[in-house]
Design a protein around this motif. Sequence first.
Motif, short mmCIF file in Angstrom:
data_model
loop_
_atom_site.label_atom_id
_atom_site.label_comp_id
_atom_site.label_asym_id
_atom_site.label_seq_id
_atom_site.Cartn_x
_atom_site.Cartn_y
_atom_site.Cartn_z
N GLU A 60 -7.92 -11.31 14.76
CA GLU A 60 -8.62 -11.03 13.51
C GLU A 60 -8.91 -9.54 13.36
N GLU A 61 -9.24 -8.88 14.46
CA GLU A 61 -9.54 -7.45 14.39
C GLU A 61 -8.28 -6.65 14.05
N TYR A 62 -7.13 -7.06 14.60
CA TYR A 62 -5.89 -6.38 14.25
C TYR A 62 -5.58 -6.59 12.77
N ALA A 63 -5.76 -7.80 12.28
CA ALA A 63 -5.50 -8.10 10.87
C ALA A 63 -6.43 -7.32 9.96
N GLU A 64 -7.67 -7.05 10.42
CA GLU A 64 -8.63 -6.32 9.58
C GLU A 64 -8.19 -4.88 9.35
N THR A 65 -7.40 -4.31 10.25
CA THR A 65 -6.96 -2.93 10.06
C THR A 65 -5.93 -2.81 8.93
N MET A 66 -5.23 -3.90 8.63
CA MET A 66 -4.15 -3.80 7.64
C MET A 66 -4.64 -3.41 6.25
N PRO A 67 -5.65 -4.07 5.68
CA PRO A 67 -6.13 -3.61 4.36
C PRO A 67 -6.78 -2.23 4.41
N LYS A 68 -7.27 -1.82 5.57
CA LYS A 68 -7.84 -0.47 5.68
C LYS A 68 -6.75 0.59 5.66
N PHE A 69 -5.55 0.25 6.15
CA PHE A 69 -4.43 1.17 6.06
C PHE A 69 -3.83 1.22 4.65
N ARG A 70 -4.07 0.17 3.86
CA ARG A 70 -3.37 0.04 2.58
C ARG A 70 -3.48 1.25 1.67
N PRO A 71 -4.67 1.86 1.50
CA PRO A 71 -4.75 3.01 0.58
C PRO A 71 -3.80 4.14 0.96
N ILE A 72 -3.74 4.51 2.24
CA ILE A 72 -2.90 5.65 2.61
C ILE A 72 -1.44 5.25 2.70
N VAL A 73 -1.14 4.04 3.12
CA VAL A 73 0.25 3.57 3.14
C VAL A 73 0.82 3.57 1.73
N THR A 74 0.04 3.07 0.78
CA THR A 74 0.48 3.03 -0.62
C THR A 74 0.62 4.43 -1.20
N ALA A 75 -0.29 5.33 -0.82
CA ALA A 75 -0.24 6.70 -1.35
C ALA A 75 1.03 7.42 -0.92
N PHE A 76 1.55 7.09 0.26
CA PHE A 76 2.77 7.73 0.76
C PHE A 76 4.04 6.95 0.40
N ALA A 77 3.90 5.78 -0.19
CA ALA A 77 5.05 4.92 -0.44
C ALA A 77 5.90 5.43 -1.59
N GLU A 78 7.18 5.13 -1.53
CA GLU A 78 8.08 5.40 -2.66
C GLU A 78 7.63 4.59 -3.86
N ARG A 79 7.68 5.18 -5.06
CA ARG A 79 7.33 4.45 -6.26
C ARG A 79 8.49 4.49 -7.25
N GLU A 80 8.67 3.39 -7.94
CA GLU A 80 9.73 3.32 -8.91
C GLU A 80 9.45 4.27 -10.07
N SER A 81 10.48 4.98 -10.49
CA SER A 81 10.32 5.88 -11.65
C SER A 81 10.35 5.10 -12.93
N ASN A 82 9.59 5.57 -13.92
CA ASN A 82 9.54 4.88 -15.20
C ASN A 82 10.79 5.15 -16.03
#
Length: 436
Positions: A414-436
Amino acid sequence: MNVPVLRVRTRRIPTPEHLLGYADAKSPIAWLRRDDGLVARGEVWRIDTFGADRFQDAQRQWRELVAAAEVHDEVAVPGSGLVAFGAFAFAASSSTPSTLIVPEYIVGTVGEVSFLTEIQVAADSPAFDDELAGDAPVTAAIPAPHPLGVPATTALHPGHVTEAAHRQAVTEAVARIRTGALAKVVIARDLVGTLTADADRRSVVERLHADYPETWTYCVDGLVGASPEMLGRVIDGAVTARVLAGTMPRHPNADADVRVGEDLLHSPKNREEHKYAIDSALASMSGMRQVATAADDLDGGLTASPEPFLLKLPNVWHLASDIRGTLPEDATVFDLIEALHPTAAVGGTPRDAAMRLIAELEGVDRGRYAGPVGWCSATGDGEWVIALRGAQITGNRVVAMAGGGIVASSDPAEEYAETMPKFRPIVTAFAERESN
């Protein structure tokens, strides 16, 4: 070390359309929340400190700099005048420097007021030209804003602390806690990535601020993130802090998400974790001789939320408590952050035992992760958050960290799983995004 004499001037300007356009693409400095923010570029003064005395060393040199400076502030709002931006290492043993930077230019918006601060070394520059004073066009003195370039993108993957290593560390931490060696410890893990040489780091700041406007988006000396946790804020002598401990990921179904929040609010494990954090913060602040009684506190001490409340962010629910007090005129926000850091929310309790166990079980230098990051002014004001939901960019290398509080009832999976949503903001910020 001899500090330079700085010449500082702050004037009102029209509200900028895009604050981040005034930051440097490779080394942006930014502090944003909702519609307010400070962005800066350049560097006229910098100090790097290390070890257990890093806070006091920084404060001493900052006070010397302030005492020598010539400051002309026509705006007088939080963040105007002479300001330094800083990021401190989590541990005294860290090889990462704790840094204060005074930039050349600061462009800010606070409420209905927008301003430009120009800072120069008096010995190297002439006095500010008279024709640039008052209502003269500010564009004559400020660099032109630049649109964002190539987005800074990278896939983040496990670093030094693998899933197996994290689970083993949590298992060992629970065993130590059950022997009575300590009550709580925070165990973190890391993700790493690599940027291209032409990456515009401002894109990460922009994405974080757009996705998490209620947090404090920070970027100082390559440390970038969106923190929900205010370590310590001092404005006109008023002290505030926000303690977060106890986390659950949001649910995509609205009804189920409400139940998740209620489950967190009444979770014995999470309330135990939160109690350690709030008690630790209150003890640290009460132990400061500089902290005076809050005017609205009838019990003769610091005021705190009577019960934790739910803080809803796009990625997680948190249990939160706010603390308030006052600071006398001869103290600054440095005294506050030194007393509070590391909180039980990012270290553990007892503090010293938790710090030793973190170093032993994680086996990696946290650097500035979970350390104080923010700004301070010549008037003693400042805002410092805990460097969470973020990453350190050094050259082209990216290192992100996230963790959770471990108590006797913690489960490693459970503690390992709890880290995943905490990483989400920075993982998403660095992720490739589709161009409009």
